[in-house]
Structures are given as C-alpha cells and as structure tokens.
Enzyme design. Structure first.
Site, mmCIF file in Angstrom:
data_model
loop_
_atom_site.group_PDB
_atom_site.id
_atom_site.type_symbol
_atom_site.label_atom_id
_atom_site.label_comp_id
_atom_site.label_asym_id
_atom_site.label_seq_id
_atom_site.Cartn_x
_atom_site.Cartn_y
_atom_site.Cartn_z
ATOM 1 N N MET A 1 24.484 9.382 1.355
ATOM 2 C CA MET A 1 24.383 10.687 1.998
ATOM 3 C C MET A 1 24.629 10.583 3.496
ATOM 4 O O MET A 1 25.261 11.464 4.101
ATOM 5 C CB MET A 1 23.018 11.312 1.726
ATOM 6 C CG MET A 1 22.902 12.757 2.194
ATOM 7 S SD MET A 1 24.113 13.870 1.427
ATOM 8 C CE MET A 1 23.300 14.237 -0.122
ATOM 9 N N PHE B 1 -11.213 -6.607 14.607
ATOM 10 C CA PHE B 1 -10.198 -7.154 13.712
ATOM 11 C C PHE B 1 -9.907 -6.179 12.580
ATOM 12 O O PHE B 1 -10.816 -5.685 11.921
ATOM 13 C CB PHE B 1 -10.682 -8.496 13.139
ATOM 14 C CG PHE B 1 -9.728 -9.106 12.143
ATOM 15 C CD1 PHE B 1 -8.473 -9.547 12.541
ATOM 16 C CD2 PHE B 1 -10.075 -9.216 10.806
ATOM 17 C CE1 PHE B 1 -7.585 -10.096 11.621
ATOM 18 C CE2 PHE B 1 -9.189 -9.761 9.875
ATOM 19 C CZ PHE B 1 -7.939 -10.204 10.294
ATOM 20 N N GLN B 2 -8.654 -5.896 12.363
ATOM 21 C CA GLN B 2 -8.160 -4.971 11.347
ATOM 22 C C GLN B 2 -8.784 -3.577 11.483
ATOM 23 O O GLN B 2 -9.105 -2.918 10.502
ATOM 24 C CB GLN B 2 -8.384 -5.528 9.940
ATOM 25 C CG GLN B 2 -7.469 -6.709 9.633
ATOM 26 C CD GLN B 2 -7.394 -7.065 8.170
ATOM 27 O OE1 GLN B 2 -8.341 -6.848 7.415
ATOM 28 N NE2 GLN B 2 -6.268 -7.630 7.756
ATOM 29 N N LYS C 1 -17.409 -0.403 6.661
ATOM 30 C CA LYS C 1 -17.951 -1.473 5.824
ATOM 31 C C LYS C 1 -19.456 -1.357 5.641
ATOM 32 O O LYS C 1 -19.988 -1.599 4.549
ATOM 33 C CB LYS C 1 -17.593 -2.825 6.448
ATOM 34 C CG LYS C 1 -17.844 -4.017 5.552
ATOM 35 C CD LYS C 1 -17.273 -5.292 6.175
ATOM 36 C CE LYS C 1 -17.469 -6.475 5.248
ATOM 37 N NZ LYS C 1 -16.881 -7.717 5.854
ATOM 38 N N GLU D 1 0.812 -1.227 0.000
ATOM 39 C CA GLU D 1 0.000 0.000 0.000
ATOM 40 C C GLU D 1 0.843 1.274 0.000
ATOM 41 O O GLU D 1 0.392 2.304 -0.507
ATOM 42 C CB GLU D 1 -0.951 -0.007 1.203
ATOM 43 C CG GLU D 1 -2.045 -1.040 1.121
ATOM 44 C CD GLU D 1 -1.669 -2.397 1.711
ATOM 45 O OE1 GLU D 1 -2.559 -3.259 1.859
ATOM 46 O OE2 GLU D 1 -0.458 -2.582 2.036
#
Length: 571
Positions: A475, A116-117, A166, A54
């Site tokens: 760097m 959940f999630q 949802k 993602e």
C-alpha cells in the site's frame, strides 16, 4: 453484599476474574506479577496463554473479544511489559474493543522514583483508554476490577488499564464482592429518544434515494439480525464500513459492499447521490468521508450511535439519535409508516454496478491476490472467520470476500496496525470453535509479530496462516507510485524477506508456497482440511499490483481513481 473473608491481593485478583466469568487470559510473567503467577499455578477455572511478546497478548485479547463479544483479558509485568501493550491498547481504543489490561507496577512507595522496571503506564495510556486505574489501596482492588470490566463492556466498548503495584498484590484485606455497581458520571444511554426515532422513520419512508451506512457498532451491539430484517422489510440498500462488513450477508442483493477510500464504485456513487443517509453505529471516519464538505452533500443525515461524543464530531448531521443500535432499529422498524418507493433508485444503483464492476486481469498468467481471495470466498462459502492484517490485501479482502456473518472479519480499522492479524487470529481461535479461522497477512505485516507462531504451535490452534507476498510494502508502494513521483523509498522487501516456508517448517507447521494460478485451489483445500494445529501457505503475487477504486486522501468521490494512471508501470 457477600460475606467478607481475608485474602491477598493476588487471591482477590483471581476471585474477581472468576466472578466476571473470565475463561482465558493472555499474558507474560515478570517480577512485579510473580505473586499472581504463583497463585495461577493452582488455578483451574481459567486458561492462561503464554505469548511471546506483550503486543501479541493485546492483539490476541482483541481477536478474542471481536470474535466472541466477550471482554479480552491481558496480564503483563511492569515497565517494558506494560509499555509493550501500548499499540494493542491504542488499536482497541480506535476500534471500540472491550479488553482489560492488567499491568504489574513497582511498589507504591517507589512510584515516581525511577525504580527498576517502572513506567507510568497510566500516564502513557490515558489518551488511548476508555478509563484507567492505579490501585493504591488493596481494599479497592475488588471494586476496581469490577468497574474495569463494566466500563470496558458497556456503552461504547473500549480498553481499560488496571495498574497493580507489587505491594497491592501481596497485601491482605477483607474481600467482599458486590453485585451492584455505581460509577459517578457514567451512565450509558441505551434507549433512543422515541420522538427522534419516529421522525427518522417518517423521513426514511418518504425518501426517494435512501441509503443505510453501517459501521462496526452494528457488529459490536449484535444487531446484525435487526439490521438485516429492517433492510429487507423496506428494500433498503446497505453499504458498510470496513468494520461493518458482515452486518448483512455479502451475498444479499441489498449489500452494496464497502464504501470509502477503497469502497465499491456504486457504494460511493450512492453516497454522493442519496437524499437520506442513515448512519448506524458508524463514526464518519476520514477514510469513509474523504473531503467532509462534499460527503453526502445532497443528503439529509440521520446518525444513530451509543456514544454522544460521536455525534457531529466529524460530519454535522440533521437528526441525531443517541442509543444502542439494536434497540433503535427495533423501534425504527415498528415506527415505519410505509416502505419508500425506490425502484428508480435501485435501477440507478444497478447501472453504477454495470458501469464499473470490481474486476482484475490475469491474462498474463501471473498470480494475483484478487483471485486468491475470490477463490477462498467460494471455497468457504463466505462463512470463514477471516482475520486480516493491514495493507492492500486488507482492502482486497473487503472487496472480494463475501462475508455472510457478523464477527467474521476481524482487522485493525482505525489504527491500521501491521502485525495485528497473526496474534488476533490466535486469540479468536480460543473463543470460536465452529468456524474455519484464517489469518491473512502481507509479507511486511506478517514479520511484525511472527514470533507468535510459537504460541500457535504450543497451543495447537487450527489457524490457517496465509501470507500474500508481493515483496513490497504494497500500500505504501501504491501511494509512492501515485503521489510521490514513483520514488520507492524503503518499501522493497524482496531481497531481505525470509523464506516463510522454512520458518514454518522449523516450528513444525505444515507449510507450502506457490506462484502458480492452477495450484491455488489445491493448496487452499489442503490447509482448510488441517484442523489439529496451525498451517501456513504463502502466495507469491504480482509485485506491482494496485487496489482500485481509490479516493485520494482528503479527496471527494468525484476524485475517485478507477485505474492505473500509468499502465506501463504494470510489467
């Protein structure tokens, strides 16, 4: 107001995207967004790009937005899907990139229950978004999406998050689309104050040592033509920030290149000695100003920016003009009473160029990034779309590639996100079809989102991936040598770096590697000729290379380092 019809939240989602003329979405499915993906199966007006992480989706959306000026769109699921977008959202916020990130969320009755999630993505991203929305009523879904796109693209652009529970996706309501939009308290000002503009014109006309200091706002507002016309009309020197490169052609005699920490010697000296500094769409970033008390200390400062909160935020200015740079430049050009008489100023600038030019030494026969980038600039005539990662190669690109067009350098400026280039170049390739697209990364940054090479192959994007491999976090290593007692703590990647060519070949990508100077042109020409899919080219360069000039962090122009403090380190 359009006639209403009853639709599910998922249907409304796609109707809204269609109304916003969205053509492409970068996403990854999950449980909370399954209804949307069910509908997506039959959608034919937009293209969905399946990413492999993602974070890659957000950088692809950034690359698409930076390259085209359109809003980039991301679609991910709840919990880890949402939290994986955070770095890309922060990156877009720092660089004023218009993206809208749609995140799935657990049903509204479970929010706050550690379901959940579940993750509070609104709370997590509140400091790094222009605005964020949690949709709690399906009737508000359509107007919320409308507002999200408007906020992302208007005024000073930026990222917007829309969190979709949802049950909101599955619920039904009457759908109406409104052509008008009103957001209380949000009304960007595009027209600069005319009296302020006239005053600025008079001051510039009377200047003896004027300097235009140009930032990413000129690129984002598509005002490069107006800037170039204004500078050429009045023979004004133009120095650019990292995000402003390409605002005026790099080959133009008025271009001073980049200013700041790794800017050209003559640009920084011009800042230090100018009597009028005109900032256009720049925010006086610390990598530009160094020690603010000494930055352009002799200059009368004029600041043009669409964001009123940017005025006096880092550096106090004498004349602020809040408005769109494009409109202000048009008015400023009309208001100029005469051209300033600055022949002596140009003579001084040219003397600084001769005093300390950009140069490098290859007498030892070893390959250097400077040479590669200089040859790439020549071979593409400064007309490629270069997508840089972060590190030494990023600064060397700014120094040695002559950008002749706006929106031709995409990189992570404010946040400095390693891993940006590879996915951002893929995103840009879906919006730009008439330019060579070249992703340039160090070996460290390349590995951070290397999984998106799969996305490049799956979609046959014609991106040329170049890895500048010095086997170090270059760097960081430079800072360790200069300021941390040469203790190279955990920056040597050499023994653990993978074989990049084998990785490319495993994915079916034509791949090459070299450390030989006389093979550079041949291999660059080879990848530039491949346009039916991705290609990969690794250059093994000097491990101990440094980037100069360099103004130490928090230092002033007078502290500029022009060469290695200990030449014996270069062995």
């Amino acid at each position: 107001m359009a006639k209403s019809k009853k639709l599910t939240g998922a249907d409304i989602f796609f109707e809204s995207l269609k109304r916003e003329n969205v053509e492409i979405v970068f996403g990854y499915p999950g449980g909370a967004t399954l209804k949307i993906y069910e509908k997506l199966y039959d959608i034919d007006f937009l293209k969905h790009i399946l990413v492999r992480h993602e974070q890659g989706a957000t950088h692809m959306a950034e690359g698409y937005a930076k390259a085209t000026g359109k809003v980039g769109v991301v679609l991910v699921t709840s919990g880890p899907g949402a939290t994986n977008t955070v770095t890309g959202i922060a990156d877009a916020y720092m660089d004023s990139v218009p993206i809208v990130v749609f995140t799935g969320q657990v049903p509204t009755h479970l929010i706050g229950n550690d379901a959940f999630q579940e993750a509070d993505i609104i709370g997590i991203t509140r400091p790094i978004t222009k605005h964020s929305f949690l949709v709690r009523d399906v009737n508000e879904l359509a107007p919320t999406i409308r507002k999200a796109f408007y906020i992302a693209a208007s005024g000073r652009p930026g990222p917007v998050v829309v969190d979709l529970p949802k049950d909101m996706i599955n619920s039904e309501c009457d759908y109406e689309f409104s052509e008008t939009i009103f957001i209380r308290g949000y009304k960007p000002n595009y027209n600069g104050h005319l009296n302020q503009i006239r005053k600025a014109a008079k001051i510039i006309a009377g200047a003896k040592k004027p300097l235009l200091y140009v930032g990413g706002g000129v690129i984002m507002s598509d005002s490069a033509p107006e800037l170039t016309a204004f500078a050429r009309e009045y023979n004004l020197p133009v120095t650019m920030t990292l995000l402003g490169l390409g605002a005026i052609p790099g080959t133009d005699k008025l271009s001073m290149g980049m200013l700041g920490m790794h800017g050209t010697y003559w640009s920084n000296q011009a800042v230090n000695n100018c009597d009028v500094l005109v900032s256009l769409g720049a925010r006086f970033d610390d990598r530009v100003t160094g020690k603010v008390e000494t930055f352009a200390a002799k200059a009368y400062k004029i600041h043009v920016d669409i964001d009123p909160t940017a005025i006096d935020k880092n550096v106090l200015v004498d004349l602020p003009i809040v408005g769109d740079v494009k409109k202000v430049l048009e008015e400023l050009k009309s208001a100029m009473p005469a051209a300033p008489q600055i022949d002596d100023w140009w003579e001084k600038i040219n003397a600084w160029k001769e005093e300390c030019p950009l140069e490098y030494d290859m007498s030892d026969g070893r390959l250097r990034a400077q040479y590669i980038l200089e040859r790439l600039s020549d071979l593409t005539e400064g007309n490629a779309l270069i997508v840089s990662d972060v590190g030494q190669h990023q600064m060397l690109i700014a120094q040695y590639y002559k950008f002749n067009n706006p929106r031709s350098l995409l990189n992570s400026g404010g946040l400095g996100t390693m891993g940006f280039s590879l996915p951002a170049a893929i995103g840009a390739s879906f919006g730009v079809k008439d330019k060579q697209i070249i992703s340039i990364s160090g070996d460290g940054g390349f590995q951070m989102n290397m999984q998106e090479l799969i996305t490049a192959v799956a979609n046959k994007v014609p991106v040329k991936f170049i890895v500048i491999n010095n086997s170090f976090l270059g760097m960081v290593r430079q800072w360790q040598e200069l300021f941390h007692a040469e203790k190279y703590s955990f920056t040597d990647l050499g023994s653990s770096n993978p074989d990049f060519v084998k990785i490319g070949e495993a994915l079916g990508i034509p791949s090459w590697s070299t450390d030989k100077i006389d093979e550079v042109d041949t291999l660059l020409e080879k990848v530039l000729d491949i346009n039916d899919g991705p290609s990969l080219l690794e250059f093994k360069v000097v491990k101990e290379e440094m980037v100069f000039p360099m103004v130490p962090s928090g230092g002033s122009i007078s502290d500029m380092i022009l060469e290695r403090l200990n030449p014996k380190r270069m062995v």
